[in-house]
Design an enzyme around this catalytic site. Structure first.
Site, mmCIF file in Angstrom:
data_model
loop_
_atom_site.group_PDB
_atom_site.id
_atom_site.type_symbol
_atom_site.label_atom_id
_atom_site.label_comp_id
_atom_site.label_asym_id
_atom_site.label_seq_id
_atom_site.Cartn_x
_atom_site.Cartn_y
_atom_site.Cartn_z
ATOM 1 N N GLN A 1 -4.909 -1.777 9.471
ATOM 2 C CA GLN A 1 -4.844 -3.100 8.823
ATOM 3 C C GLN A 1 -5.504 -4.162 9.699
ATOM 4 O OE1 GLN A 1 -3.769 -3.562 5.691
ATOM 5 N NE2 GLN A 1 -4.106 -5.759 5.748
ATOM 6 N N LYS B 1 0.840 -1.202 0.000
ATOM 7 C CA LYS B 1 0.000 0.000 0.000
ATOM 8 C C LYS B 1 0.875 1.252 0.000
ATOM 9 C CE LYS B 1 -3.916 -2.322 2.117
ATOM 10 N NZ LYS B 1 -4.640 -2.764 3.293
ATOM 11 N N ASP C 1 -11.192 2.961 3.702
ATOM 12 C CA ASP C 1 -11.482 1.525 3.567
ATOM 13 C C ASP C 1 -12.971 1.301 3.308
ATOM 14 O OD1 ASP C 1 -9.563 -0.496 3.720
ATOM 15 O OD2 ASP C 1 -9.271 -0.244 5.883
#
Ligand code: GUN
Length: 283
Positions: A97, A53, A120
């Site tokens: 995460q 990422k 997200d």
């Protein structure tokens, strides 16, 4: 029939070229998009995703900050960190995460992120807005899947979509996104009876189970579009999807490969959401 391959790798490359230009423009205007990524613990798969990422951000000019915290980090410490990032003007997206260590509540963490920085698309506010068709941050993997289908101008309206898997991250939201595109959607999961009967009736079959070679060609209707979300290692250590690619390819009209299919699109849509958030911050 040999299906046309929908390459997420190629689509991601094209999209990222456009994004790079956009980020350059925004940066010149004084708005450099910024993403904060928080990783708790030392899970190798999560470390690898997070690195990927960061690398992708750097490639297109997005500012990225990585916070690597030990697995002993308390929930309170993590929530304080998120609060600081919610208030930081140079940060437009916050990603924690998953999965988290057991002593930390995933729900509490997701809900602590300001919905306007939830790139997200996991916050209940964003999920709720998505469900009623309002503008929101869309979860990256489902968003990427819809982009892949649209990139081949495949008709969605009126089509029977069967989603195998009902996770909050992929299965549930991808069904809702395709419902918003006027598909008729069926969900299958571990308790579904007659799974094969269901999957064989799909015009568009989305498989997000996380089990190597879970579905074979006999579960697929002739001419179906097959989207394989699984990333699994087989007994030889090779990356394979949830679908037996070589055989499914002979039955399907379109199919996504593993690797190089859905995977590269997930990060691409994260970059998209981060840029979008930066743009919304100046509106
Ligand atoms: N873990 C696996 N996939 C994801 C994702 O898309 N976002 C976050 N935050 N964690 C993940």
């Amino acid at each position: 029939m040999s299906a046309i391959i929908i390459s997420g790798k190629e689509l991601a490359r094209t999209k990222r070229e456009g994004m790079k230009q956009e980020v350059e423009g925004l940066t010149k205007e004084g708005i450099k998009p910024g993403l904060a990524v928080i990783l708790i613990g030392e899970d190798p798969a999560s470390q690898s995703y997070v690195r990927s990422k960061q690398k992708s951000c750097n490639e297109i000019g997005i500012h990225s900050e990585l916070f690597e915290l030990p697995s002993s980090t308390s929930q309170e410490e993590l929530l304080t960190r998120i609060q600081d990032l919610n208030e930081a003007d140079h940060i437009h997206g916050i990603l924690v995460q998953l999965p988290l260590p057991e002593h930390i509540s995933e729900d509490a963490v997701i809900e602590a992120i300001d919905p306007s920085k939830d790139v997200d698309g996991f916050h209940p506010i964003n999920i709720g807005k998505m469900m009623i068709g309002q503008e929101s941050f869309l979860p990256c993997t489902p968003f990427g899947i819809v982009e892949m289908i649209k990139s081949k101008e495949i008709e969605i309206t009126g089509k029977h979509v069967v989603v195998v898997g009902r996770s909050n991250i992929v299965g549930k939201p991808v069904g809702h996104l395709l419902l918003n595109e006027n598909a008729t959607v069926t969900y299958c999961h571990s308790r579904t009876k007659n799974m094969k009967e269901m999957t064989r009736s799909a015009d568009i079959l989305i498989v997000a189970v996380g089990k190597a070679h879970f579905l074979d060609a006999d579960a697929i209707k002739e001419g179906a579009v097959v989207i394989d979300v699984g990333v699994n290692r087989n007994s030889e250590g090779k990356l394979v999807g949830d679908v037996v690619f070589d055989r499914a390819r002979e039955v399907a009209s379109y199919i996504t490969p593993v690797p190089g299919g859905v995977g590269p699109m997930t990060i691409t849509m994260l970059l998209h959401n981060t840029i979008e958030s930066a743009k919304r911050s100046i509106k």
